[in-house]
Enzyme design. Structure first.
Site, PDB file in Angstrom:
ATOM      1  N   LYS A   1       0.809  -1.238   0.000  1.00 10.40           N
ATOM      2  CA  LYS A   1       0.000   0.000   0.000  1.00 10.40           C
ATOM      3  C   LYS A   1       0.839   1.283   0.000  1.00 10.40           C
ATOM      4  O   LYS A   1       0.552   2.205  -0.761  1.00 10.40           O
ATOM      5  CB  LYS A   1      -0.980  -0.022   1.179  1.00 10.40           C
ATOM      6  CG  LYS A   1      -2.119   0.991   1.070  1.00 10.40           C
ATOM      7  CD  LYS A   1      -3.167   0.610   0.041  1.00 10.40           C
ATOM      8  CE  LYS A   1      -3.963  -0.540   0.496  1.00 10.40           C
ATOM      9  NZ  LYS A   1      -5.262  -0.794   0.113  1.00 10.40           N
TER      10      LYS A   1
ATOM     11  N   CYS B   1      43.670  16.100   7.223  1.00 14.59           N
ATOM     12  CA  CYS B   1      43.282  17.511   7.299  1.00 14.59           C
ATOM     13  C   CYS B   1      43.425  18.046   8.725  1.00 14.59           C
ATOM     14  O   CYS B   1      44.536  18.248   9.167  1.00 14.59           O
ATOM     15  CB  CYS B   1      41.897  17.712   6.714  1.00 14.59           C
ATOM     16  SG  CYS B   1      41.691  19.385   6.079  1.00 14.59           S
TER      17      CYS B   1
ATOM     18  N   HIS C   1      42.379  15.546   1.515  1.00 14.89           N
ATOM     19  CA  HIS C   1      41.443  14.467   1.856  1.00 14.89           C
ATOM     20  C   HIS C   1      41.612  13.294   0.890  1.00 14.89           C
ATOM     21  O   HIS C   1      40.892  13.212  -0.108  1.00 14.89           O
ATOM     22  CB  HIS C   1      40.003  14.980   1.784  1.00 14.89           C
ATOM     23  CG  HIS C   1      39.661  15.933   2.862  1.00 14.89           C
ATOM     24  ND1 HIS C   1      39.050  15.547   4.035  1.00 14.89           N
ATOM     25  CD2 HIS C   1      39.846  17.259   2.960  1.00 14.89           C
ATOM     26  CE1 HIS C   1      38.880  16.605   4.806  1.00 14.89           C
ATOM     27  NE2 HIS C   1      39.350  17.660   4.178  1.00 14.89           N
TER      28      HIS C   1
ATOM     29  N   GLU D   1      40.647  10.355   1.139  1.00 13.65           N
ATOM     30  CA  GLU D   1      39.468   9.482   1.089  1.00 13.65           C
ATOM     31  C   GLU D   1      38.548   9.818  -0.091  1.00 13.65           C
ATOM     32  O   GLU D   1      37.798   8.963  -0.567  1.00 13.65           O
ATOM     33  CB  GLU D   1      38.699   9.555   2.418  1.00 13.65           C
ATOM     34  CG  GLU D   1      37.935  10.848   2.718  1.00 13.65           C
ATOM     35  CD  GLU D   1      38.792  11.967   3.330  1.00 13.65           C
ATOM     36  OE1 GLU D   1      40.034  11.909   3.208  1.00 13.65           O
ATOM     37  OE2 GLU D   1      38.208  12.893   3.912  1.00 13.65           O
TER      38      GLU D   1
HETATM   39  N1  GLN Z   1      39.324  23.163  10.297  1.00  6.58           N
HETATM   40  C1  GLN Z   1      40.502  22.956   9.523  1.00  6.58           C
HETATM   41  C2  GLN Z   1      40.667  24.011   8.444  1.00  6.58           C
HETATM   42  O1  GLN Z   1      39.727  24.657   8.072  1.00  6.58           O
HETATM   43  C3  GLN Z   1      40.539  21.565   8.923  1.00  6.58           C
HETATM   44  C4  GLN Z   1      39.437  21.291   7.960  1.00  6.58           C
HETATM   45  C5  GLN Z   1      39.244  19.831   7.685  1.00  6.58           C
HETATM   46  O2  GLN Z   1      39.645  18.969   8.463  1.00  6.58           O
HETATM   47  N2  GLN Z   1      38.574  19.536   6.589  1.00  6.58           N
HETATM   48  O3  GLN Z   1      41.755  24.218   7.948  1.00  6.58           O
END
Ligand code: GLN
Length: 538
Positions: free
Chosen positions: A190, A382, A508, A510
């Site tokens: 449904k 980061c 990053h 990842e």
């Molecule tokens: N806060 C940190 C910066 O702006 C790291 C940012 C993050 O880990 N993406 O540089």
């Protein structure tokens, strides 16, 4: 001519439209078609860049620096093809464009309205990637659930486009939920009937129903859904819960979703999909010979979606190492110098996660001090890299109260600093250092051993940077900058000389890990964690 597939969602959110779209795209790609996926989100933010991860999960960054929905991460991980700004559009972006055009006088004399001006702009954007001529098929995922007020202009745009594109050039797939009522012992159709009815009220007849379910759909249920929703019985597709999202392409293949779609689009089904590499990956993923525990120390640990790409990076790297990677989350605020050894006692490797703001900083520093001194494999991403620089500054170099300018503007030692060009920026949205930047790796370093080359490119999303005024001091004491941006001299990777694995990146990694190309940093980190475990014979 480019063909279009639209994916709508019914009954509830979180059914996994992104995974279904990515899985279908994978099957079509494996048959030799050039495919891309785009996501249209009905919220007013221009992009998810300013959203808290708890609101929206991870913010995924593309090569060209767009801050986008995390579903784009699935698209890239499945297809191994980069996406771009054009692949993610929000209501906010559509309205901003139309309103700016109105101010320029583009509609002079006319009343600017949702229909036709907003819907025209939605349609224009829905066709943009198709019009490049680069793709045979464009899959458009509509965020939200059918029936939401804010989704209406998007559904109306799909209705109009289907008419304009003509028959056999578009397909609508409706992803829906077929719940199981334990008390009645029955699957229920449904809710799906109602959500299809809502779509029909808007003038859109779905061609295919993909039914999320916890139990197998019987022939009887399929017939019922087909009859009451006006679709062919073979177009009722079962999408049963799977142990891993990477099973879904094969499940969709079994249900012939790709064949049904191609037949409707009058495209050839001659080439069977070549999924050899995909199956080999699944084989490695499902038959690990080892296991490692990775501790992830971060701020947003209650919601795994906040670290989606990191988790998937570990899945890819685990398969590459034939190792099951168990990621255990630790709230950074809960870690102290006193409890860190106890908390991390099972960790074969430790990752300090990206993030913003001061909350949890001291816990991250305690974590890094512990893994540095105890030679436990460490991977910083980061903010995780920035924290490793702060920790080393405070505890090895004796720079009292060393900090990031983000956390303390009055620190005597801003070892992580705000760049000149960032200082005058007032707006928060889209103003960080975003997207792909080149990095030059120094030979003879761990980073070089990991990447096996000197020129790499990685994606960024941050405002603050290593302060090069301190670089000499750091390098003398054993923390070296093994990756540098060739244009600006900014430090992109730091590592410790006398440590089995202590590597941290300002970028990053990842975001670039895919099934076809597991990221070398993740692969090496998992290998280092495994070696650590074996050395300790845990
Ligand atoms: N806060 C940190 C910066 O702006 C790291 C940012 C993050 O880990 N993406 O540089």
């Amino acid at each position: 001519m480019t063909k279009y597939i639209f994916v709508t969602g019914g009954v509830t959110s979180s059914l996994g439209k992104g995974i279904i779209a990515a899985s279908l795209a994978k099957l079509l790609q494996a048959r030799g078609f050039k495919v891309t996926i785009q996501k249209f989100d009905p919220y007013i933010n221009i992009d998810p860049g300013t959203l808290n991860p708890y609101e929206h999960g991870e913010c995924y960054v593309t090569e060209d620096g767009a801050e986008t929905d995390l579903d784009l991460g699935h698209y890239e991980r499945f297809l191994n093809v980069p996406t771009s700004q054009a692949n993610n559009v929000t209501t906010g972006r559509i309205y901003k464009y139309v309103i700016e055009k109105e101010r320029e006088g583009a509609y002079l004399g006319k009343t600017v309205q949702v229909i036709p001006h907003i819907t025209d702009e939605i349609k224009r954007r829905m066709l943009l990637l198709g019009n490049t001529g680069d793709y045979d098929i464009v899959i458009t995922e509509l965020g939200g659930t059918v029936g939401d007020i804010e989704s209406l202009p998007f559904i109306e745009a799909v209705r109009q486009l289907r008419w304009e594109l003509g028959s056999n050039n578009s397909v609508v797939i409706h992803l829906t939920l077929v719940p199981y009522l334990a008390a009645a012992g029955e699957l229920k159709t449904k809710p799906t009937q109602h959500s299809v009815k809502t779509l029909l009220e808007y003038g859109v007849q779905p061609d295919v129903l993909v039914c999320r379910t916890e139990h197998k759909l019987t022939q009887e249920i399929r017939k019922k859904l087909a009859l009451f929703c006006n679709v062919n019985i073979n177009a009722v597709i079962e999408s049963i819960d799977a142990p891993t999202i990477y099973d879904v392409p094969l499940l969709m293949l079994k249900e012939q979703l790709d064949k049904i779609v191609l037949t409707k689009l009058k495209l050839s089904t001659k080439n069977e999909p070549d999924l050899e590499n995909w199956k080999a990956f699944l084989g490695r993923l499902k038959n690990p010979t080892n296991e490692v525990n990775i501790a992830l120390v971060g701020k947003y640990v209650e919601l795994p979606d906040a670290y989606k790409s990191i988790n998937e990076g570990f899945v890819h790297a685990g398969a590459a190492n034939e190792t099951k990677v168990k990621v255990q989350y630790f709230a950074a605020e809960s870690v102290t110098d006193d409890n860190v050894a106890e908390k991390l006692k099972n960790a074969d490797g430790v990752l300090v996660a990206p993030g913003f703001g001061e909350r949890g900083l001291e816990g991250k520093l305690a974590t890094i001090k512990y893994v540095r001194e105890n030679k436990i494999p460490f991977f910083g991403i980061c903010l995780g890299m920035q924290c490793s620089v702060i920790e080393f500054g405070r505890n090895v170099l004796g720079l009292k109260d060393a900090n990031s300018f983000e956390m303390n503007e009055n620190t005597p030692h801003p070892v992580i600093n705000l760049m000149e060009e960032q200082k005058n920026i007032k707006n928060m949205g889209g103003t960080m250092r975003l997207g792909a930047y080149d990095c030059e790796i120094k030979k003879g370093t761990k980073a070089y051993a990991i990447y096996g080359k000197t020129k790499i490119s990685e994606r960024h999303r941050h405002r603050y940077e290593f302060n090069n005024a301190y670089l000499e001091q750091y390098e003398k004491a054993g923390m070296i900058a093994s990756g540098i941006n060739p244009e600006t001299g900014l430090v992109e990777i730091v590592e410790l000389k006398d440590h089995p694995f202590f590597v941290a990146g300002q970028f990053h990694p990842e975001l670039k890990s895919t099934v076809a190309n597991p990221h070398p940093l993740f692969v090496s980190f998992v290998a280092a964690a495994l070696a650590n475990k074996k050395a300790l014979k845990k």
